[in-house]
Design a protein around this motif. Structure first.
Motif, PDB file in Angstrom:
ATOM      1  N   LYS A 329       0.840  -1.230  -0.010  1.00 30.48           N
ATOM      2  CA  LYS A 329      -0.004  -0.018  -0.219  1.00 30.48           C
ATOM      3  C   LYS A 329       0.900   1.219  -0.083  1.00 30.48           C
ATOM      4  N   ILE A 330       1.888   1.126   0.731  1.00 36.02           N
ATOM      5  CA  ILE A 330       2.957   2.378   0.646  1.00 36.02           C
ATOM      6  C   ILE A 330       3.736   2.354  -0.361  1.00 36.02           C
ATOM      7  N   PHE A 331       4.463   1.431  -0.771  1.00 34.28           N
ATOM      8  CA  PHE A 331       5.369   1.541  -1.690  1.00 34.28           C
ATOM      9  C   PHE A 331       4.871   0.962  -2.999  1.00 34.28           C
ATOM     10  N   GLY A 332       3.926   0.407  -3.133  1.00 37.79           N
ATOM     11  CA  GLY A 332       3.119  -0.146  -4.664  1.00 37.79           C
ATOM     12  C   GLY A 332       3.708  -1.539  -4.580  1.00 37.79           C
ATOM     13  N   GLN A 333       2.895  -2.075  -5.193  1.00 34.93           N
ATOM     14  CA  GLN A 333       2.744  -3.701  -5.400  1.00 34.93           C
ATOM     15  C   GLN A 333       4.005  -4.078  -6.508  1.00 34.93           C
ATOM     16  N   ASP A 334       3.936  -3.347  -7.272  1.00 40.18           N
ATOM     17  CA  ASP A 334       4.922  -3.547  -8.470  1.00 40.18           C
ATOM     18  C   ASP A 334       6.639  -3.638  -7.968  1.00 40.18           C
ATOM     19  N   LYS A 383      16.126   3.923  -6.958  1.00 41.44           N
ATOM     20  CA  LYS A 383      16.287   3.553  -8.146  1.00 41.44           C
ATOM     21  C   LYS A 383      15.155   3.194  -8.960  1.00 41.44           C
ATOM     22  N   PHE A 384      14.273   2.691  -8.313  1.00 43.57           N
ATOM     23  CA  PHE A 384      12.872   1.968  -8.974  1.00 43.57           C
ATOM     24  C   PHE A 384      12.006   3.089  -9.133  1.00 43.57           C
ATOM     25  N   ARG A 385      11.788   4.018  -8.188  1.00 40.68           N
ATOM     26  CA  ARG A 385      10.760   4.980  -8.377  1.00 40.68           C
ATOM     27  C   ARG A 385      11.364   6.604  -8.529  1.00 40.68           C
ATOM     28  N   GLY A 386      12.621   6.557  -8.218  1.00 37.36           N
ATOM     29  CA  GLY A 386      13.467   8.133  -8.468  1.00 37.36           C
ATOM     30  C   GLY A 386      12.895   9.060  -7.275  1.00 37.36           C
ATOM     31  N   HIS A 387      12.217   8.482  -6.267  1.00 34.38           N
ATOM     32  CA  HIS A 387      12.119   9.491  -5.001  1.00 34.38           C
ATOM     33  C   HIS A 387      12.556   8.359  -3.995  1.00 34.38           C
ATOM     34  N   LYS A 395       3.789  10.618   1.052  1.00 34.89           N
ATOM     35  CA  LYS A 395       2.619  10.717  -0.124  1.00 34.89           C
ATOM     36  C   LYS A 395       1.316   9.693   0.314  1.00 34.89           C
ATOM     37  N   SER A 396       1.825   8.466   0.998  1.00 31.76           N
ATOM     38  CA  SER A 396       0.740   7.559   1.080  1.00 31.76           C
ATOM     39  C   SER A 396      -0.283   8.078   1.980  1.00 31.76           C
ATOM     40  N   ASN A 397      -1.349   7.511   2.195  1.00 30.83           N
ATOM     41  CA  ASN A 397      -2.326   8.104   3.169  1.00 30.83           C
ATOM     42  C   ASN A 397      -2.346   7.037   4.207  1.00 30.83           C
ATOM     43  N   VAL A 398      -1.331   6.536   4.751  1.00 33.02           N
ATOM     44  CA  VAL A 398      -1.062   5.536   6.008  1.00 33.02           C
ATOM     45  C   VAL A 398      -0.760   6.355   7.115  1.00 33.02           C
ATOM     46  N   ASP A 399      -1.316   6.999   7.860  1.00 30.83           N
ATOM     47  CA  ASP A 399      -0.965   7.867   8.720  1.00 30.83           C
ATOM     48  C   ASP A 399      -0.300   7.338  10.015  1.00 30.83           C
ATOM     49  N   PHE A 400      -0.547   6.022  10.336  1.00 29.62           N
ATOM     50  CA  PHE A 400      -0.088   5.495  11.510  1.00 29.62           C
ATOM     51  C   PHE A 400       1.391   4.857  11.187  1.00 29.62           C
ATOM     52  N   VAL A 401       1.920   4.961  10.183  1.00 35.53           N
ATOM     53  CA  VAL A 401       3.380   4.627   9.803  1.00 35.53           C
ATOM     54  C   VAL A 401       3.953   5.923   9.426  1.00 35.53           C
TER      55      VAL A 401
END
Length: 641
Positions: A329-334, A383-387, A395-401
Motif C-alpha cells: 500500500k505504501i510502496f506499491g505492489q509492483d 532507483k525504482f521510483r526516482g524518489h 505521500k501514502s495516506n497511511v497515517d499510523f506509519v
C-alpha cells in the motif's frame, strides 16, 4: 443410505470411477458381500514387531521446527534437542526456523539458522541462483489435488518438487538426532532402534498426511517395508497428551495471570483433572490453528475425542501477510514484487526484523514499534521510483506509519494491532462457533499452545470471548508442548482410544433397482437384471466416533477368476450422509488396491475380505482371501496421480 443387507446383491463396477451411465456397462468388478463393523480388542492392536529403544519426534512446523526424544526405559525423561547456534534477537527457542537452502544445482546445502545466515551473506549476484525456501509447509494444506509431483516456489521464483524439499528436511533431522543419540550413548546409534514420530495439523486431509509419509520414505527416515517405524501424530492431540500431565508449576492460568504456586508440585492441572473432564486444546502455530476437544477417562487417563478436529489457515503468518499488504500500500505492489525477486535475501532480512517487533505487540502498549528497513530496500526503491522512501511514506495516506530519521519504519501500536486483527478475528469466530456445538459444552479448560499462543493480543481476545466460561491455561514452554506430547504419543500410541472421523468415506456400488426408491436415471439393465448405479456405500460417517482398532469390514469378489488386481475407488464427503457418489460434495479421494495375484484357488467364488481401520491418525487397509486364509496385499492411496 442403508447398508446393503446380505440378502440383496450389490456390485462395484470398475467403471464407477466414471459414473456416467453410458460407460457403466461392461464388467461388474466386485461384489460386496455382507458389510459389518467389527471391534477388535485392544490386545490385538499391540504393535508387534521390534521394540524400539528410543522415540524421536520431529515437529515440522510452518515457521519453526525441532525434535525431542525419550528412551523407552526412561519415558518420563524427555530431552529436547541441543540449542541451535545463530538464534534471533528477541526470539528464544529450542527450535530452528523451517528454512532450507539448496545450491544452484539443487543439492541440499543447509537448514534452519545456518541456511538463513549463509543465504544472507551471499552476494546478490550469486544469491539469485541459490534456492531458498521458507514457510513451505502450508503448501500441503492449500493444494487441492496434492500429488507426489506438487511443486513449490523458492525465494528466487524457481520451482522445486515439494517432496524433495520435505525429504531433505527430514533427512537433516534424522542426521542431527542420530548424531545426538550417538553422543549420548557413546556409540554409533542405529536408526532401526528409533521409532520416529512426525507431527502434522489435525485438520490436514489424508493426502497431506500420506505426503509426509512418502517424504519420510524418500529421506530414508524409515523404509516402505517397515511402515510401523513411523507414526504420524496430530499436533493438537500431542499437545493434549502433554497438557493433561502438566503440574501446577508448569503453566500460567490466564484468569489469575500468575504461575500457579503454593500447591504441591505433584498436583496435576489446576485443581486436578477428574474423571470425565472435558477440555479444548487450541494449537496456534505459524500456518494453522487447530482445535481438538477431548474428554479424560480415568483411571488410565485415556482420551476420547468429543468433536472432530477443526480449525483453519489462521496461523501467525497471516500477520506477516498483512504487513506485506501494508508495504504494498505504501510502496506499491509492483515495487514489492520486484524487490522480492531481485533482492530475496534483503526481503528475508526485512521479515526477520518484522518478526521480532511482531512479538513485542501487546494490548496495552503505548510506545511505537520501529522496524529496520534494509539499506538495499531504501537504495532499490530510489532507483525504482526516482524518489525516496520517506517521500513515499509522506505521500501514502497511511497515517499510523512514519519514517524515523534513523532509517526505520515507525509503527504506532494501533497500526501493529491492526495487522493482527484479520487473523485473530478468524480464530475467535472459529472458537465461538465451536463452543456453540452441543458436543462442546461444559469445557473445564482451554489450553493455548503453539508459538502464536505467546501473543498477548491473541490471549486477550480469547479471554474476552470466553468471559470466564473455561479456565485458560498456557503451558510454560508453549512452543515445545507439541514436541514433548509427540514423544509421549510415540511411547504409547493407544492413549487416544476414541476419535471422530473428519469426513464420510465410502465406495460406489450397484444395488438391485427398487421402483419408487431409486431415481430412474440411475437404472442400468444388465443381463436382464435391473441395477441402480452409483450407490454410496458408507464405510464411516463424518463426526462418527471410532474406537482405536475398530475395523470396517467388506467382502469383495473378483469379476473374473483371472483378475490380478482389484481397484476400488474411495469417495468422501463433508456431509454426514450421502446416497449416491454423483451427489454434489461427494468426491473421489483415493483408491483401494487389492493385489489378488498368486491367490488363485479352486473355490467357485473367491471372497476377498477387506478390513479398513479409521480410528487411527491414518486410514489403513488389509485384506484376506477367505478360502485360503492368505493375506492379500491391500493399500489405500490418497495422493492424486
Amino acid at each position: 443410505m442403508t447398508e446393503t443387507d446380505p440378502g440383496t446383491e450389490s456390485i462395484i463396477t470398475d467403471e464407477m470411477a466414471n459414473p456416467s451411465l453410458s460407460k457403466s456397462g461392461g464388467d461388474p468388478g466386485i461384489t460386496p458381500l455382507s458389510p459389518s463393523h467389527i471391534q477388535q480388542s485392544d490386545t490385538d492392536q499391540v504393535q508387534s514387531g521390534p521394540s524400539f529403544v528410543v522415540v524421536v519426534a520431529i515437529d515440522f512446523g510452518t515457521t519453526s521446527s525441532g525434535y525431542a526424544y525419550a528412551f523407552t526405559k526412561e519415558p518420563e525423561c524427555i530431552h529436547t534437542m541441543r540449542r541451535w547456534e545463530g538464534g534471533d534477537p528477541g526470539v528464544s527457542n529450542q527450535k530452528t526456523p523451517t528454512t532450507i537452502l539448496l545450491t544452484p544445482d539443487r543439492k541440499f546445502h543447509s537448514f534452519g539458522y545456518a541456511a538463513r545466515d549463509f543465504y544472507h551473506d551471499l552476494d546478490p549476484s550469486e544469491s539469485k541462483h541459490w534456492l531458498y525456501l521458507e514457510k513451505f509447509k502450508m503448501k500441503l494444506h492449500t493444494t487441492a489435488n496434492l500429488s507426489i509431483d506438487t511443486e513449490i516456489h523458492a525465494a528466487n521464483g524457481k520451482r522445486v518438487k515439494a517432496l524433495d524439499i520435505f525429504a531433505y528436511a527430514l533427512a537433516f533431522f534424522k542426521e542431527q538426532a542420530l548424531k545426538e543419540l550417538s553422543d549420548q550413548t557413546g556409540s554409533e546409534f542405529d536408526n532401526s532402534n528409533v521409532r520416529w514420530v512426525i507431527t502434522v495439523p489435525a485438520i490436514w486431509k489424508m493426502p497431506a498426511k500420506q505426503f509426509m509419509r512418502e517424504a519420510a520414505y524418500k529421506s530414508a527416515l524409515v523404509s516402505r517395508e517397515n511402515p510401523e517405524q513411523l507414526i504420524i501424530a496430530l499436533e493438537p492431540e500431542a499437545a493434549s497428551i502433554y497438557c493433561r500431565k502438566l503440574r501446577l508449576h508448569q503453566m500460567v492460568d490466564l484468569g489469575t495471570q500468575t504461575t500457579q504456586n503454593g500447591f504441591s508440585p505433584n498436583d496435576n492441572v489446576g485443581s486436578g483433572m477428574t474423571q470425565g473432564d472435558r477440555y479444548v486444546v487450541m494449537d496456534c502455530g505459524g500456518g494453522t490453528v487447530d482445535l481438538t476437544v477431548h474428554q479424560i477417562r480415568l483411571p488410565e487417563g485415556h482420551l476420547k475425542e468429543l468433536y472432530k478436529a477443526s480449525g483453519g489457515p489462521y496461523g501467525s503468518i497471516g500477520v506477516d501477510y498483512e504487513f506485506e499488504k501494508l508495504l504494498c500500500k505504501i510502496f506499491g505492489q509492483d515495487f514489492i514484487d520486484q524487490f522480492k525477486i531481485k533482492r530475496p535475501a534483503a526481503w528475508v532480512d526485512l521479515m526477520i526484523a518484522f518478526e521480532s517487533r511482531k512479538r513485542a505487540a501487546a494490548p496495552e502498549r503505548t510506545n511505537p514499534l520501529n522496524i529496520n528497513l534494509p539499506f538495499s530496500f531504501i537504495d532499490y526503491y530510489k532507483k525504482f521510483r526516482g524518489h525516496s522512501v520517506d517521500h513515499a511514506l509522506r505521500k501514502s495516506n497511511v497515517d499510523f506509519v512514519k519514517w524515523s530519521s534513523q532509517g526505520m519504519l515507525r509503527m504506532s501500536p494501533d497500526a501493529m494491532n491492526t495487522l493482527f486483527k484479520p487473523t485473530i478475528d478468524h480464530i475467535i469466530q472459529h472458537l465461538t462457533e465451536l463452543f456453540e456445538k452441543p458436543e462442546v459444552s461444559d469445557i473445564k479448560f482451554l489450553f493455548l499452545v503453539g508459538g502464536f499462543a505467546e501473543s498477548a493480543l491473541l490471549q486477550q481476545a480469547v479471554q474476552n470471548m470466553l468471559q470466564g466460561r473455561s479456565r485458560i491455561i498456557i503451558p510454560h514452554d508453549v512452543g515445545l508442548t507439541i514436541l514433548k506430547g509427540a514423544v509421549l504419543f510415540g511411547l504409547d500410541p493407544s492413549v487416544i482410544k476414541v476419535r471422530r472421523s473428519p469426513l464420510t468415506y465410502g465406495v460406489g456400488v450397484l444395488n438391485r433397482f427398487v421402483e419408487g426408491k431409486h431415481p430412474p436415471e440411475k437404472l442400468l439393465i444388465k443381463d436382464g437384471t435391473r441395477w441402480c448405479t452409483d450407490v454410496f456405500d458408507t464405510f464411516i460417517a463424518a463426526d462418527q466416533s471410532v474406537a482405536l482398532g475398530e475395523m470396517v469390514k467388506r467382502s469383495y469378489t473378483p469379476a473374473k477368476p483371472s483378475q490380478q488386481v482389484i481397484v476400488i475407488h474411495v469417495y468422501c464427503s463433508e456431509k454426514e450422509s450421502a446416497g449416491f457418489i454423483s451427489e454434489p460434495g461427494v468426491r473421489k479421494c483415493g483408491t483401494l488396491r487389492l493385489d489378488v495375484s498368486g491367490t488363485e484357488s479352486s473355490a467357485p467364488r473367491r471372497e476377498i475380505q477387506t478390513l479398513m481401520q479409521f480410528g487411527d491418525t491414518e486410514i489403513r487397509a488389509m485384506a484376506i482371501d477367505v478360502s485360503t486364509g492368505r493375506t492379500v496385499k491391500a493399500s489405500i492411496d490418497f495422493l492424486s496421480h
